[in-house]
Design a protein around this motif. Structure first.
Motif, short mmCIF file in Angstrom:
data_model
loop_
_atom_site.label_atom_id
_atom_site.label_comp_id
_atom_site.label_asym_id
_atom_site.label_seq_id
_atom_site.Cartn_x
_atom_site.Cartn_y
_atom_site.Cartn_z
N ASP A 118 -6.83 -4.27 3.58
CA ASP A 118 -6.74 -2.81 3.49
C ASP A 118 -5.67 -2.29 4.46
O ASP A 118 -5.21 -3.02 5.34
N VAL A 137 -5.68 -0.29 7.03
CA VAL A 137 -6.02 -0.30 8.47
C VAL A 137 -5.85 -1.70 9.04
O VAL A 137 -5.25 -1.90 10.11
N CYS A 145 -2.84 7.41 5.69
CA CYS A 145 -4.31 7.46 5.70
C CYS A 145 -4.84 8.84 6.10
O CYS A 145 -5.92 9.24 5.67
N THR A 177 1.25 4.11 8.49
CA THR A 177 -0.15 4.00 8.05
C THR A 177 -0.95 5.22 8.47
O THR A 177 -1.77 5.74 7.69
N VAL A 229 -8.20 8.45 12.18
CA VAL A 229 -7.66 7.18 11.70
C VAL A 229 -7.25 6.30 12.87
O VAL A 229 -7.48 5.08 12.86
N HIS A 250 0.82 -1.22 0.00
CA HIS A 250 0.00 0.00 0.00
C HIS A 250 0.86 1.27 0.00
O HIS A 250 0.32 2.38 -0.02
#
Length: 352
Positions: A154, A156, A182, A178, A202, A85
Motif C-alpha cells: 500500500d 503508506v 493520501c 505520498t 497521514v 499508486h
C-alpha cells in the motif's frame, strides 16, 4: 498518472508457440523486450512526449514483467509501488523493487535496456535498471491487489520503505508525494488548514508503520525524512528544493504560505520567516507556451515580486537546473539573509 490497465494490456508473454511471431515483431519494432519472455507493444509509447513519461511507463512495464516471471509471491514495493499508486518520482529512480521472501542470495539482477521506436520523444532507449529483491516479510494487511492484478504494497508502506532505504533526497520526494496523495491536499477547494490536518494524520500513520516495519536499519534517517516531508509541494522539483532547504539546516521552512497585498492574495512556494525570505520555484512550463503567455507571466511575476517586497520580504527565485547544485541555492540565501555562516546541516537528511 500511468494507466496500469493500459500497460498490462500492451504486454505480451512469448511462449514456444508464439516465439517466432514475437521475434519477427521485435525485428519490426512492434514489440520491445522488457524482461526475459515479457515484451511490450510499442504503440503504447506513442504520444507520451516527455522523457519522464516514457521512463514512468517503462518502469511500470518492468514491474508487471517482474511479477509475471517471479510469480504472485513477489510483491512490488518501495518507490516502484509508490509510482504505481500514482506518486511522482524522479526519472532517475528506474530500479524495480520487489519484496520476495525467496530472494536469499539473489538480491540484485539486471533488467535490460528497452529499445524504443522512433516516435518515442527521440529517446532511443530506456537504460538498463536493477531488480532489487528484498527478503522482507510483509504483513498481509500492507499488501494491495492493484489494477490489472498487480500485487503491491500500500502507499503508506511504500513511502516508509523508501524513507528507510533510499537516499534522503529521494525519500523526501516520495514521502511528500505520498502525503499529498493520501491527504488529498488541495488549497484551492478548501482552507489550507483543513488539508494540513489530514496531512498530519497521514504523517502519524507513516510513523506508526515505521515502528511496525521489520528491521531497524535506516530508522533514524526515515524519521527525519518523514518529519521533513511536506504535502503542499506540488511537483517533484519543489519536493527536491524542500529537501535542499531542510537538509541545509534552515530551522523553519513553510510552504504555500498566503500573503495579502491590498486585494491580492499570494501563495508563496517557500518561506523562511526567521530571515524574511521567500523562495519561489520557476518550473518548466510555468510561463506558458506562446509569446503572449510568456510575456504576461513575466509581468505578473514582476508585480508579485514588488508586492511581496513591499511587505518586507526578500524574494529569491530557484530554477530546475540549480537543484543539481544545492550549495548555490543555500549560499544565495545565506548571502541575502546577511548571515555570517550557513546554518548547521541536518545530517540524517544528508546535510554535510
Amino acid at each position: 498518472m500511468i494507466d496500469l490497465w493500459k500497460v498490462r494490456e500492451h504486454l505480451v508473454v512469448s511462449t514456444r508457440a508464439t516465439a517466432k511471431r514475437c521475434a519477427a515483431a521485435q525485428r519490426g519494432g512492434e514489440l520491445t523486450r522488457v524482461w526475459r519472455q515479457v515484451l511490450l507493444d510499442t504503440s503504447c509509447l506513442a504520444g507520451l512526449g516527455h522523457q519522464w513519461r516514457v521512463f514512468e511507463l517503462a518502469t511500470v512495464a518492468r514491474a508487471f514483467a517482474v511479477q509475471i516471471v517471479l510469480g504472485p509471491r513477489a510483491v512490488i514495493s518501495h518507490q516502484t509501488a509508490a509510482l504505481c499508486h500514482g506518486v511522482e518520482v524522479r526519472d532517475e529512480l528506474m530500479d524495480v523493487h520487489v519484496c520476495d521472501p525467496r530472494a536469499r542470495g539473489v538480491g540484485r539482477m539486471v533488467l535490460p535496456r528497452i529499445q524504443l521506436p522512433d516516435f518515442s520523444a527521440g529517446i532511443g532507449i530506456v537504460p538498463e535498471a536493477r531488480l532489487l529483491r528484498h527478503q522482507t516479510r510483509l504483513d498481509p494487511a500492507w499488501m494491495r491487489e492493484g489494477p490489472a492484478g498487480l500485487r503491491l504494497v500500500d502507499p503508506v508502506t511504500a513511502a516508509v520503505q523508501a524513507s528507510m532505504e533510499q537516499a534522503p533526497r529521494e525519500g523526501v520526494i516520495v514521502v511528500s508525494g505520498t502525503l499529498r496523495q493520501c491527504a488529498a491536499f488541495n488549497r484551492f477547494s478548501e482552507k489550507v488548514e483543513t488539508s494540513r490536518a489530514r496531512e498530519e494524520e497521514v504523517r502519524e500513520l507513516l510513523f506508526r508503520r515505521l515502528r511496525e516495519a521489520p528491521g531497524r536499519r535506516g530508522v533514524r534517517k526515515a524519521m527525519a525524512v518523514i518529519a521533513a516531508a511536506d504535502a503542499a509541494c506540488e511537483s517533484v522539483a519543489e519536493r527536491e528544493l524542500l529537501w535542499i532547504l531542510k537538509a541545509a539546516g534552515f530551522r523553519e521552512v513553510r510552504t504555500q504560505v498566503v500573503h495579502v497585498a491590498g486585494r491580492k492574495e499570494y501563495y508563496v512556494d517557500f518561506e523562511l520567516p526567521e530571515h524574511r525570505i521567500v523562495v519561489e520555484f520557476d518550473g518548466e512550463g510555468k510561463r506558458g507556451r506562446s509569446v503572449v503567455e510568456i510575456l504576461r507571466s513575466y509581468d505578473r511575476e514582476a508585480i508579485r515580486q514588488k508586492d511581496l517586497e513591499a511587505l518586507g520580504y526578500i524574494v529569491l527565485r530557484a530554477k530546475g537546473r540549480e537543484l543539481r547544485s544545492p550549495e548555490l541555492i543555500v549560499g544565495e540565501i545565506v548571502r541575502r539573509a546577511g548571515l555570517s555562516r550557513p546554518p548547521r546541516p541536518v545530517r540524517p537528511l544528508g546535510g554535510r
